[in-house]
Design a protein around this motif. Structure first.
Motif, PDB file in Angstrom:
ATOM      1  N   SER A  39      42.935  55.821  69.544  1.00  2.25           N
ATOM      2  CA  SER A  39      41.988  54.593  69.561  1.00  2.25           C
ATOM      3  C   SER A  39      42.680  53.383  69.061  1.00  2.25           C
ATOM      4  O   SER A  39      43.307  53.535  67.846  1.00  2.25           O
ATOM      5  N   PRO A  40      42.079  52.342  69.533  1.00  3.18           N
ATOM      6  CA  PRO A  40      42.801  51.243  68.783  1.00  3.18           C
ATOM      7  C   PRO A  40      42.296  50.990  67.396  1.00  3.18           C
ATOM      8  O   PRO A  40      43.138  50.487  66.327  1.00  3.18           O
ATOM      9  N   LEU A  41      41.206  51.427  67.097  1.00  2.00           N
ATOM     10  CA  LEU A  41      40.541  51.388  65.780  1.00  2.00           C
ATOM     11  C   LEU A  41      41.193  52.374  65.033  1.00  2.00           C
ATOM     12  O   LEU A  41      41.819  51.712  63.589  1.00  2.00           O
ATOM     13  N   PHE A  42      41.477  53.557  65.130  1.00  2.00           N
ATOM     14  CA  PHE A  42      42.331  54.334  64.449  1.00  2.00           C
ATOM     15  C   PHE A  42      43.633  53.944  64.168  1.00  2.00           C
ATOM     16  O   PHE A  42      44.177  53.982  63.005  1.00  2.00           O
ATOM     17  N   ILE A  43      44.313  53.430  65.139  1.00  2.00           N
ATOM     18  CA  ILE A  43      45.874  52.958  65.164  1.00  2.00           C
ATOM     19  C   ILE A  43      45.798  51.957  64.040  1.00  2.00           C
ATOM     20  O   ILE A  43      46.938  51.847  63.328  1.00  2.00           O
ATOM     21  N   ALA A  44      44.844  50.865  64.100  1.00  2.00           N
ATOM     22  CA  ALA A  44      45.083  49.801  63.197  1.00  2.00           C
ATOM     23  C   ALA A  44      44.734  50.071  61.677  1.00  2.00           C
ATOM     24  O   ALA A  44      45.250  49.556  61.097  1.00  2.00           O
ATOM     25  N   ASP A  45      44.007  51.331  61.621  1.00  2.00           N
ATOM     26  CA  ASP A  45      43.737  51.731  60.087  1.00  2.00           C
ATOM     27  C   ASP A  45      44.788  52.732  59.575  1.00  2.00           C
ATOM     28  O   ASP A  45      45.230  52.612  58.671  1.00  2.00           O
ATOM     29  N   SER A  46      45.375  53.470  60.554  1.00  2.00           N
ATOM     30  CA  SER A  46      46.156  54.479  60.108  1.00  2.00           C
ATOM     31  C   SER A  46      47.443  54.711  60.794  1.00  2.00           C
ATOM     32  O   SER A  46      48.400  55.549  60.240  1.00  2.00           O
ATOM     33  N   GLY A  47      47.682  54.000  61.678  1.00  2.00           N
ATOM     34  CA  GLY A  47      48.980  53.952  62.451  1.00  2.00           C
ATOM     35  C   GLY A  47      48.949  55.169  63.409  1.00  2.00           C
ATOM     36  O   GLY A  47      48.066  55.918  63.609  1.00  2.00           O
ATOM     37  N   LYS A  48      50.218  55.280  64.290  1.00  2.00           N
ATOM     38  CA  LYS A  48      50.276  55.974  65.324  1.00  2.00           C
ATOM     39  C   LYS A  48      50.752  57.563  64.657  1.00  2.00           C
ATOM     40  O   LYS A  48      51.573  57.739  63.650  1.00  2.00           O
ATOM     41  N   THR A  49      50.058  58.749  65.230  1.00  2.00           N
ATOM     42  CA  THR A  49      50.148  59.749  64.572  1.00  2.00           C
ATOM     43  C   THR A  49      51.392  60.701  65.371  1.00  2.00           C
ATOM     44  O   THR A  49      51.694  61.713  65.089  1.00  2.00           O
ATOM     45  N   GLY A  50      51.554  60.536  66.713  1.00  2.00           N
ATOM     46  CA  GLY A  50      52.237  60.999  67.516  1.00  2.00           C
ATOM     47  C   GLY A  50      51.216  62.212  68.214  1.00  2.00           C
ATOM     48  O   GLY A  50      51.835  63.057  69.187  1.00  2.00           O
ATOM     49  N   VAL A  51      50.167  62.262  67.994  1.00  2.00           N
ATOM     50  CA  VAL A  51      49.258  63.280  68.471  1.00  2.00           C
ATOM     51  C   VAL A  51      48.846  62.779  69.717  1.00  2.00           C
ATOM     52  O   VAL A  51      47.797  62.059  69.866  1.00  2.00           O
TER      53      VAL A  51
END
Length: 200
Positions: A39-51
């Motif tokens: 989700s855009p919110l998660f990526i903005a805060d934590s970055g991409k996880t590859g999951v």
């Protein structure tokens, strides 16, 4: 792979949400983790996880999630709405293994964009901290956030946690983090969080 197996009947209930274990063999859980972590919110805060596929999410649950619970007795949990069992986020207590990690677990949370701003994170985090204190003997909890993340910091403050300043923590790549602790905890230096953990 960890020998720990999640109890499908485990629940921590609050007035509005249910906290449960992530089940690797439940495809809906795997699909939800993909949706949340991308989700855009998660990526903005934590970055991409590859999951980014259910299969990778299943490996993540079997590896990282089960490993945390096996070693510490707590870890990452699923948060669902009580009224319809719809997953909306995760809440966690995570203890790091590195020498520069917090000496006690760090409470965290991540929710779908449509579930933010409604108090679910505060409700779930409070319930998990209470459970860990009463059932697992966890009396000290840290929390951290990017300084500009007003929503996350608001949750920590509503939990009654005490602000201990912005620190450049090596455990987070020496990026600045706003650090909070449970009310009544000692100063950061008393936990050895100083020269080894804080970048100069």
């Amino acid at each position: 792979m960890s020998d720990w197996k999640p109890d499908p009947n485990f629940k921590i209930e609050t007035p509005r949400v249910v906290i449960s274990h992530l089940l690797p063999d439940d495809n809906s859980h795997c699909e939800f983790i993909v949706a949340l972590y991308n989700s855009p919110l998660f990526i903005a805060d934590s970055g991409k996880t590859g999951v980014d596929t259910p299969a990778i999410a299943q490996r993540f649950i079997n590896g990282r999630v089960k490993g945390l619970h096996s070693k510490y007795g707590y870890g990452i949990y699923l948060v669902s709405l009580k009224q319809d069992s719809r997953p909306i986020g995760t809440v966690s207590l995570v203890k790091g293994d590195a020498v520069d990690s917090f000496p006690a677990p760090d409470v965290g949370f991540a929710f779908l964009p449509e579930a933010t701003g409604k108090g679910y994170a505060t409700e779930a985090a409070r319930a998990l901290i209470d459970y860990a204190g009463k059932e697992l003997g966890v009396k000290e909890v840290f929390a951290s956030s990017r300084p500009h993340n007003a929503k996350s910091r608001g949750v920590m403050e509503r939990l009654g946690m005490e602000y201990r300043g912005v620190k450049k923590l090596k455990m987070f790549g020496s990026e600045e983090s706003a650090v909070y602790v449970l009310a009544g905890m000692k100063e950061l230096a008393d936990y050895g969080i100083g020269e080894n953990q804080i970048a100069e």
